[in-house]
Design an enzyme around this catalytic site. Structure first.
Site, PDB file in Angstrom:
ATOM      1  N   HIS A   1     -61.810  -0.171   5.741  1.00  0.00           N
ATOM      2  CA  HIS A   1     -62.356   0.296   4.446  1.00  0.00           C
ATOM      3  C   HIS A   1     -62.650   1.918   4.713  1.00  0.00           C
ATOM      4  O   HIS A   1     -62.744   2.057   5.858  1.00  0.00           O
ATOM      5  CB  HIS A   1     -63.768  -0.448   4.174  1.00  0.00           C
ATOM      6  CG  HIS A   1     -64.306  -0.056   2.941  1.00  0.00           C
ATOM      7  ND1 HIS A   1     -65.067   0.885   2.787  1.00  0.00           N
ATOM      8  CD2 HIS A   1     -64.283  -0.602   1.732  1.00  0.00           C
ATOM      9  CE1 HIS A   1     -65.650   1.240   1.327  1.00  0.00           C
ATOM     10  NE2 HIS A   1     -65.079   0.012   0.792  1.00  0.00           N
TER      11      HIS A   1
ATOM     12  N   ASP B   1     -67.304  -4.716  11.251  1.00  0.00           N
ATOM     13  CA  ASP B   1     -67.987  -4.477   9.900  1.00  0.00           C
ATOM     14  C   ASP B   1     -67.604  -5.749   9.297  1.00  0.00           C
ATOM     15  O   ASP B   1     -66.737  -6.079   8.952  1.00  0.00           O
ATOM     16  CB  ASP B   1     -66.861  -3.484   9.223  1.00  0.00           C
ATOM     17  CG  ASP B   1     -66.971  -3.309   7.728  1.00  0.00           C
ATOM     18  OD1 ASP B   1     -67.616  -4.101   7.210  1.00  0.00           O
ATOM     19  OD2 ASP B   1     -66.283  -2.417   7.220  1.00  0.00           O
TER      20      ASP B   1
ATOM     21  N   GLN C   1     -67.294  -8.138   4.344  1.00  0.00           N
ATOM     22  CA  GLN C   1     -66.627  -9.268   3.695  1.00  0.00           C
ATOM     23  C   GLN C   1     -66.851 -10.423   4.411  1.00  0.00           C
ATOM     24  O   GLN C   1     -65.917 -11.465   3.923  1.00  0.00           O
ATOM     25  CB  GLN C   1     -65.192  -8.772   3.521  1.00  0.00           C
ATOM     26  CG  GLN C   1     -65.027  -7.424   2.632  1.00  0.00           C
ATOM     27  CD  GLN C   1     -65.272  -7.628   1.167  1.00  0.00           C
ATOM     28  OE1 GLN C   1     -65.580  -8.849   0.831  1.00  0.00           O
ATOM     29  NE2 GLN C   1     -65.432  -6.460   0.400  1.00  0.00           N
TER      30      GLN C   1
ATOM     31  N   LYS D   1     -73.464  -7.406  -1.455  1.00  0.00           N
ATOM     32  CA  LYS D   1     -72.289  -8.325  -1.428  1.00  0.00           C
ATOM     33  C   LYS D   1     -72.625  -9.684  -0.827  1.00  0.00           C
ATOM     34  O   LYS D   1     -71.765 -10.705  -0.884  1.00  0.00           O
ATOM     35  CB  LYS D   1     -71.154  -7.894  -0.433  1.00  0.00           C
ATOM     36  CG  LYS D   1     -70.610  -6.432  -0.919  1.00  0.00           C
ATOM     37  CD  LYS D   1     -69.447  -5.889   0.007  1.00  0.00           C
ATOM     38  CE  LYS D   1     -69.145  -4.488  -0.167  1.00  0.00           C
ATOM     39  NZ  LYS D   1     -68.335  -4.145  -1.321  1.00  0.00           N
TER      40      LYS D   1
ATOM     41  N   CYS E   1     -60.514   1.486  -1.693  1.00  0.00           N
ATOM     42  CA  CYS E   1     -61.168   2.252  -0.581  1.00  0.00           C
ATOM     43  C   CYS E   1     -60.367   1.976   0.702  1.00  0.00           C
ATOM     44  O   CYS E   1     -61.036   1.923   1.667  1.00  0.00           O
ATOM     45  CB  CYS E   1     -62.645   1.945  -0.470  1.00  0.00           C
ATOM     46  SG  CYS E   1     -63.652   2.341  -1.823  1.00  0.00           S
TER      47      CYS E   1
HETATM   48  N1  PLP Z   1     -66.424  -2.494   4.487  1.00  0.00           N
HETATM   49  C1  PLP Z   1     -65.694  -3.244   3.881  1.00  0.00           C
HETATM   50  C2  PLP Z   1     -64.750  -4.189   4.581  1.00  0.00           C
HETATM   51  C3  PLP Z   1     -65.972  -3.176   2.354  1.00  0.00           C
HETATM   52  O1  PLP Z   1     -65.083  -4.094   1.674  1.00  0.00           O
HETATM   53  C4  PLP Z   1     -66.882  -2.389   1.853  1.00  0.00           C
HETATM   54  C5  PLP Z   1     -67.081  -2.288   0.422  1.00  0.00           C
HETATM   55  O2  PLP Z   1     -66.271  -2.790  -0.100  1.00  0.00           O
HETATM   56  C6  PLP Z   1     -67.594  -1.686   2.704  1.00  0.00           C
HETATM   57  C7  PLP Z   1     -67.252  -1.750   4.007  1.00  0.00           C
HETATM   58  C8  PLP Z   1     -68.676  -0.846   2.205  1.00  0.00           C
HETATM   59  O3  PLP Z   1     -69.799  -1.447   1.613  1.00  0.00           O
HETATM   60  P1  PLP Z   1     -71.124  -0.767   0.936  1.00  0.00           P
HETATM   61  O4  PLP Z   1     -70.367   0.039  -0.103  1.00  0.00           O
HETATM   62  O5  PLP Z   1     -71.795  -1.939   0.640  1.00  0.00           O
HETATM   63  O6  PLP Z   1     -71.556   0.311   1.686  1.00  0.00           O
END
Ligand code: PLP
Length: 404
Positions: A122, A199, A202, A225, A363
């Site tokens: 992401h 990370d 998900q 999430k 993203c």
């Molecule tokens: N990492 C992953 C794999 C994501 O899917 C997302 C959000 O879609 C993020 C990071 C970023 O999360 P946040 O916008 O809640 O900080």
């Protein structure tokens, strides 16, 4: 396993109609809906408890502090961390990764040092490293993927040099649904003496997480999430690393003593929590986590896996269907294109039929380049979704395909 009919009653929003159609919410990768207990916890705290935490001697402040610190303990237990000192509240995964990228690179990375990320990250696990790279002159190396959307582990091994300082990879891809073999990835990095950031944006909402068992050095996830509120997230860090990192931001809470000449910093985890924390969010996140734990993360994973298998089968039967991400170990995210229908058109028309999906690059523009596409339609599932909703999605896609 799970009584989904009963569970759905806990999520009032799922009973909505949009454009006169029953809402089919399949955008859980972007954010999840909130059970009533979470929304109630927020209003209850504002009505009955609200006061700033940590500093007050009065009743409400102590009560709010208690809820906030209990939440830290709930989160510690949820991800099996050793100590609450290792649980830092942030605004979300993005801030958690930025914290590590900023503090770790400042302390441990110099010109020519390297960080390894993957082709399926992401933007929030790419851009903070690019910013660090611009500041510190470090290099970013990328683990490639195969056509099923799986990381190439041999290529990963070959990326290590004596300048590798950190590995930062996603647990589950928000586009491909691939569940990465993070335990193996961490083991390989540790053989080189290199720490790993996972990370978990998900993964934390979908499967049991045990940071001790994984042996990751940092783990990030987002409250919103994970069926909790927006604006709160978590960074887990092993104490040995958090102790050695400099603070991220300066201000109240993160200090021990301040004079105009010198400041000493607070103990962990407060050293990384400058300013008034989101104490209502932390408590509501803990309530969400209690809700998930009562359902059982194993049960959630099993149910979602079977729903994903069903969805894959149903969608694959559609003429012209191309699914991006067919890893053997796959989570509840399905990205696809149909014939030559533009993803935005398909998403917009599905919306008119009451079906909420996400369209675009999610993203993850570098991943789109790797796949040779501009974007996809993405259905991301939750334990409150049903086979009937998958059938509705498949029927709607079929209808729209014929229309085109
Ligand atoms: N990492 C992953 C794999 C994501 O899917 C997302 C959000 O879609 C993020 C990071 C970023 O999360 P946040 O916008 O809640 O900080």
């Amino acid at each position: 396993m799970l009584n989904v009919e009963d569970i759905r009653k806990d999520f009032p929003i799922l009973g909505l109609s949009v454009y006169g159609k029953p809402l089919v919410y399949l955008d859980n990768g972007a954010t999840t809906q909130k059970p009533r207990v979470v929304v109630d916890a927020i209003s209850n705290e504002y009505y009955n408890v609200n006061a700033n935490v940590h500093r007050g001697v009065h009743f409400l402040s102590q009560k709010a502090t208690e809820l906030h610190e209990q939440a830290r303990e709930t989160i510690r237990a949820f991800i099996h961390a050793k100590s609450t000192s290792e649980i830092v509240f942030t605004r979300g995964t993005t801030e958690s990764v930025n914290l590590v990228a900023s503090c770790f690179s400042e302390e441990f990375m110099n010109e020519g040092d390297e960080v390894i990320i993957s082709a399926m990250e992401h933007h929030s696990n790419i851009v903070p490293w690019q910013m660090a790279a611009n500041r510190r002159g470090i290099r970013i190396k990328v683990i490639p993927i195969n056509d099923k959307g799986e990381l190439l582990i041999d290529e990963y091994k070959a990326l290590f040099t004596d300048r590798t300082r950190l590995v930062s990879v996603t647990h589950v891809s928000n586009v491909l649904g691939t569940i990465n073999p993070v335990k193996e990835i961490i083991g390989i990095a540790h053989e080189h003496g290199v720490p790993v950031l996972i990370d978990g944006a998900q993964s934390a909402p979908h499967m049991p997480i045990d940071v001790e068992e994984l042996d990751c050095d940092f783990f990030a996830f987002s409250g919103h999430k994970t069926y909790g509120p927006t604006g709160i997230g978590v960074l887990y860090g092993k104490e040995v690393w958090l102790d050695r990192l400099p603070p991220y931001q300066g201000g109240g809470e993160m200090i021990q003593h301040v004079s105009f000449e010198k400041t000493t910093y607070n103990e962990l985890p407060y050293k990384f929590e400058a300013g008034t924390p989101d104490y209502v969010g932390s408590h509501a996140l803990a309530v969400a986590i209690d809700y998930l734990s009562a359902l059982g993360m194993d049960n959630i994973q099993e149910y979602e896996r079977s729903l994903t298998d069903y969805a894959m089968q149903q969608l694959q039967e559609i003429e012209g269907m191309r699914i991006y991400g067919t890893a053997d170990n796959k989570d509840a995210v399905i990205s696809f294109l149909v014939g030559d229908i533009h993803h935005l058109d398909l998403g917009t028309l599905l919306d008119r039929l009451g079906i909420a999906v996400r369209t675009g690059h999610h993203c993850a523009e570098p991943l789109m380049h790797r796949l040779g596409i501009e974007g996809t339609v993405r259905a991301s599932l939750s334990f409150y979704n049903t086979r009937e909703e998958i059938d509705a999605l498949a029927a709607a896609i079929n209808r729209l395909r014929q229309m085109f």
